[in-house]
Design a protein around this motif. Structure first.
Motif, PDB file in Angstrom:
ATOM      1  N   SER A   1     -53.497 -41.880 -31.113  1.00  0.00           N
ATOM      2  CA  SER A   1     -52.669 -43.021 -30.746  1.00  0.00           C
ATOM      3  C   SER A   1     -51.253 -42.773 -31.257  1.00  0.00           C
ATOM      4  CB  SER A   1     -53.244 -44.282 -31.385  1.00  0.00           C
ATOM      5  OG  SER A   1     -52.350 -45.345 -31.276  1.00  0.00           O
ATOM      6  N   PRO A   2     -50.224 -43.097 -30.476  1.00  0.00           N
ATOM      7  CA  PRO A   2     -48.845 -42.834 -30.913  1.00  0.00           C
ATOM      8  C   PRO A   2     -48.482 -43.506 -32.240  1.00  0.00           C
ATOM      9  CG  PRO A   2     -48.877 -43.458 -28.606  1.00  0.00           C
ATOM     10  CD  PRO A   2     -50.272 -43.652 -29.131  1.00  0.00           C
ATOM     11  N   ASN A   3     -49.049 -44.657 -32.516  1.00  0.00           N
ATOM     12  CA  ASN A   3     -48.711 -45.327 -33.775  1.00  0.00           C
ATOM     13  C   ASN A   3     -49.706 -45.016 -34.892  1.00  0.00           C
ATOM     14  OD1 ASN A   3     -50.253 -46.709 -31.939  1.00  0.00           O
ATOM     15  ND2 ASN A   3     -49.841 -48.719 -32.771  1.00  0.00           N
ATOM     16  N   ALA A   4     -50.582 -44.031 -34.689  1.00  0.00           N
ATOM     17  CA  ALA A   4     -51.532 -43.652 -35.729  1.00  0.00           C
ATOM     18  C   ALA A   4     -50.876 -42.778 -36.790  1.00  0.00           C
ATOM     19  CB  ALA A   4     -52.718 -42.917 -35.118  1.00  0.00           C
ATOM     20  N   LEU A   5     -49.831 -42.066 -36.406  1.00  0.00           N
ATOM     21  CA  LEU A   5     -49.212 -41.122 -37.335  1.00  0.00           C
ATOM     22  C   LEU A   5     -47.852 -41.609 -37.799  1.00  0.00           C
ATOM     23  CD1 LEU A   5     -50.028 -37.748 -35.585  1.00  0.00           C
ATOM     24  CD2 LEU A   5     -51.236 -38.849 -37.461  1.00  0.00           C
ATOM     25  N   ARG A   6     -47.700 -41.626 -39.081  1.00  0.00           N
ATOM     26  CA  ARG A   6     -46.407 -41.989 -39.664  1.00  0.00           C
ATOM     27  C   ARG A   6     -45.824 -40.810 -40.460  1.00  0.00           C
ATOM     28  NH1 ARG A   6     -46.711 -46.399 -37.372  1.00  0.00           N
ATOM     29  NH2 ARG A   6     -47.942 -48.193 -37.884  1.00  0.00           N
ATOM     30  N   SER A   7     -46.709 -39.886 -40.848  1.00  0.00           N
ATOM     31  CA  SER A   7     -46.292 -38.711 -41.614  1.00  0.00           C
ATOM     32  C   SER A   7     -47.416 -37.675 -41.557  1.00  0.00           C
ATOM     33  CB  SER A   7     -46.028 -39.100 -43.078  1.00  0.00           C
ATOM     34  OG  SER A   7     -47.252 -39.451 -43.716  1.00  0.00           O
ATOM     35  N   PRO A   8     -47.133 -36.428 -41.955  1.00  0.00           N
ATOM     36  CA  PRO A   8     -48.205 -35.425 -42.000  1.00  0.00           C
ATOM     37  C   PRO A   8     -49.353 -35.850 -42.913  1.00  0.00           C
ATOM     38  CG  PRO A   8     -46.081 -34.352 -42.147  1.00  0.00           C
ATOM     39  CD  PRO A   8     -45.827 -35.839 -42.248  1.00  0.00           C
TER      40      PRO A   8
ATOM     41  N   GLY B   1     -60.315 -42.484 -36.327  1.00  0.00           N
ATOM     42  CA  GLY B   1     -59.225 -41.543 -36.115  1.00  0.00           C
ATOM     43  C   GLY B   1     -58.106 -42.113 -35.275  1.00  0.00           C
ATOM     44  N   HIS B   2     -58.268 -43.369 -34.836  1.00  0.00           N
ATOM     45  CA  HIS B   2     -57.251 -44.038 -34.005  1.00  0.00           C
ATOM     46  C   HIS B   2     -56.855 -43.145 -32.837  1.00  0.00           C
ATOM     47  CE1 HIS B   2     -56.942 -47.066 -37.117  1.00  0.00           C
ATOM     48  NE2 HIS B   2     -56.852 -46.099 -37.995  1.00  0.00           N
ATOM     49  N   ALA B   3     -57.845 -42.818 -31.998  1.00  0.00           N
ATOM     50  CA  ALA B   3     -57.624 -41.843 -30.931  1.00  0.00           C
ATOM     51  C   ALA B   3     -58.442 -42.208 -29.700  1.00  0.00           C
ATOM     52  CB  ALA B   3     -58.025 -40.456 -31.428  1.00  0.00           C
TER      53      ALA B   3
END
Length: 102
Positions: free
Chosen positions: A11-18, A76-78
């Motif tokens: 999901s595009p908003n699942a990742l905020r950093s590595p 995994g928000h995917a």
């Protein structure tokens, strides 16, 4: 055991950093290991294209593979796509058992 191929798109908003990515992976895999202990991971790839990851795993049945996909989607928000896979050698054996063409 059956072999499955799973394509995953985060999901595009699942990742905020590595670090967030590693936390998502750890959380999702902890749930898979706990809920699906018979699943055997064969390969994990980061890929280019419309999906982010390609995973190849073995599971005892379709229901277990569906459970893996549901865990990855939830924790995994995917989004996921799962397909069964047959090794080429086994596929050729199936072809050789088919009736000969007239």
């Amino acid at each position: 055991m059956l072999t499955f191929v799973m394509l995953t798109r985060l999901s595009p908003n699942a990742l905020r950093s590595p670090e967030t990515l590693e936390q998502l992976e750890q959380t999702a895999m902890d749930h898979v290991r706990r809920e699906c202990p018979k699943v055997e991971w064969l390969h994990n790839f980061a890929i280019l294209g419309p999906c982010d990851y390609l995973d190849i795993f073995r599971a005892p049945d379709m229901g277990t593979a569906m459970q893996v996909a549901a865990i990855i989607r939830t924790y995994g928000h995917a989004t996921t796509e799962v397909s069964t896979a047959t090794e080429w050698k086994e596929y050729k054996e199936v072809l050789h058992r088919l009736p000969k063409a007239a």
